[in-house]
Write a protein that holds these residues in place. Structure first.
Motif, PDB file in Angstrom:
ATOM      1  N   GLN A  44       0.828  -1.202   0.000  1.00  0.00           N
ATOM      2  CA  GLN A  44       0.000   0.000   0.000  1.00  0.00           C
ATOM      3  C   GLN A  44       0.867   1.259   0.000  1.00  0.00           C
ATOM      4  N   SER A  45       1.956   1.239   0.755  1.00  0.00           N
ATOM      5  CA  SER A  45       2.858   2.393   0.771  1.00  0.00           C
ATOM      6  C   SER A  45       3.480   2.597  -0.597  1.00  0.00           C
ATOM      7  N   ARG A  46       3.832   1.522  -1.268  1.00  0.00           N
ATOM      8  CA  ARG A  46       4.377   1.630  -2.626  1.00  0.00           C
ATOM      9  C   ARG A  46       3.332   2.217  -3.574  1.00  0.00           C
ATOM     10  N   GLN A  47       2.084   1.778  -3.432  1.00  0.00           N
ATOM     11  CA  GLN A  47       1.015   2.320  -4.268  1.00  0.00           C
ATOM     12  C   GLN A  47       0.847   3.817  -4.022  1.00  0.00           C
ATOM     13  N   ILE A  48       0.897   4.209  -2.758  1.00  0.00           N
ATOM     14  CA  ILE A  48       0.755   5.628  -2.423  1.00  0.00           C
ATOM     15  C   ILE A  48       1.883   6.432  -3.055  1.00  0.00           C
ATOM     16  N   LEU A  49       3.101   5.939  -2.977  1.00  0.00           N
ATOM     17  CA  LEU A  49       4.228   6.641  -3.595  1.00  0.00           C
ATOM     18  C   LEU A  49       4.046   6.754  -5.105  1.00  0.00           C
ATOM     19  N   ARG A  50       3.541   5.706  -5.722  1.00  0.00           N
ATOM     20  CA  ARG A  50       3.306   5.753  -7.178  1.00  0.00           C
ATOM     21  C   ARG A  50       2.225   6.787  -7.518  1.00  0.00           C
ATOM     22  N   LEU A  51       1.169   6.828  -6.701  1.00  0.00           N
ATOM     23  CA  LEU A  51       0.102   7.801  -6.945  1.00  0.00           C
ATOM     24  C   LEU A  51       0.602   9.227  -6.729  1.00  0.00           C
ATOM     25  N   LEU A  56      -1.562  12.642  -8.648  1.00  0.00           N
ATOM     26  CA  LEU A  56      -2.959  12.637  -8.224  1.00  0.00           C
ATOM     27  C   LEU A  56      -3.163  13.493  -6.986  1.00  0.00           C
ATOM     28  N   LYS A  57      -4.279  14.156  -6.936  1.00  0.00           N
ATOM     29  CA  LYS A  57      -4.665  14.908  -5.735  1.00  0.00           C
ATOM     30  C   LYS A  57      -4.980  13.891  -4.642  1.00  0.00           C
ATOM     31  N   ASP A  58      -4.861  14.325  -3.405  1.00  0.00           N
ATOM     32  CA  ASP A  58      -5.106  13.426  -2.278  1.00  0.00           C
ATOM     33  C   ASP A  58      -6.485  12.769  -2.346  1.00  0.00           C
ATOM     34  N   LEU A  67      -9.531   4.420   0.605  1.00  0.00           N
ATOM     35  CA  LEU A  67      -9.215   4.940   1.935  1.00  0.00           C
ATOM     36  C   LEU A  67      -9.942   6.256   2.158  1.00  0.00           C
ATOM     37  N   SER A  68     -10.164   6.589   3.411  1.00  0.00           N
ATOM     38  CA  SER A  68     -10.672   7.929   3.697  1.00  0.00           C
ATOM     39  C   SER A  68      -9.535   8.910   3.446  1.00  0.00           C
ATOM     40  N   LEU A  69      -9.895  10.147   3.206  1.00  0.00           N
ATOM     41  CA  LEU A  69      -8.876  11.174   2.967  1.00  0.00           C
ATOM     42  C   LEU A  69      -7.952  11.303   4.170  1.00  0.00           C
ATOM     43  N   ARG A  70      -8.526  11.254   5.361  1.00  0.00           N
ATOM     44  CA  ARG A  70      -7.722  11.371   6.579  1.00  0.00           C
ATOM     45  C   ARG A  70      -6.728  10.217   6.707  1.00  0.00           C
ATOM     46  N   THR A  71      -7.177   8.993   6.426  1.00  0.00           N
ATOM     47  CA  THR A  71      -6.288   7.820   6.494  1.00  0.00           C
ATOM     48  C   THR A  71      -5.194   7.924   5.441  1.00  0.00           C
ATOM     49  N   TYR A  72      -5.564   8.338   4.237  1.00  0.00           N
ATOM     50  CA  TYR A  72      -4.577   8.488   3.169  1.00  0.00           C
ATOM     51  C   TYR A  72      -3.487   9.480   3.581  1.00  0.00           C
ATOM     52  N   ARG A  73      -3.889  10.631   4.106  1.00  0.00           N
ATOM     53  CA  ARG A  73      -2.910  11.644   4.507  1.00  0.00           C
ATOM     54  C   ARG A  73      -2.049  11.163   5.669  1.00  0.00           C
ATOM     55  N   ARG A  74      -2.634  10.375   6.558  1.00  0.00           N
ATOM     56  CA  ARG A  74      -1.847   9.819   7.669  1.00  0.00           C
ATOM     57  C   ARG A  74      -0.812   8.841   7.131  1.00  0.00           C
TER      58      ARG A  74
END
Length: 110
Positions: A44-51, A56-58, A67-74
């Motif tokens: 999931q962390s790798r996916q977030i880094l790719r995004l 992409l906007k948050d 994910l919720s926006l809050r969880t994504y930002r965390r």
């Protein structure tokens, strides 16, 4: 409850101090140790880094990952801490330098 033992025997104290100093002198510098052993990232962390790298906007990235926006930002903040990065851009560079995202895709001409 804590328990303590006081040792006053000079020979024992010298031996313990000698062991401590030997361990201290042979210890690796923390920064060098971290460079030699890159942090493990979850998929999931790798996916977030790719995004993040995809621009992409948050809100859109969070939706894509379910994910919720809050969880994504965390999670982004956790990645920044793990990679010792001060910005999202720096996190991407650091992840690339450490080989955490795999090889960069080649652009084709045309």
């Amino acid at each position: 409850m804590r328990e303590y033992t006081v040792v006053r025997s000079p020979g024992v104290v010298r031996s313990v101090r000698s062991l401590y100093e030997a361990a201290w002198e042979s210890a690796a510098d923390l920064a060098e140790f971290r460079r030699a052993r890159p942090p493990a990232l979850s998929e999931q962390s790798r996916q977030i880094l790719r995004l993040l790298g995809g621009g992409l906007k948050d809100e859109a990235a969070a939706r894509r990952l379910g994910l919720s926006l809050r969880t994504y930002r965390r999670r982004v903040a956790e990645i920044l801490t793990l990679l010792e990065a001060d910005s999202r851009f720096q996190a991407g560079l650091r992840a690339q330098e450490l080989g955490l995202l795999g090889p960069r895709p080649r652009r084709t001409a045309g």
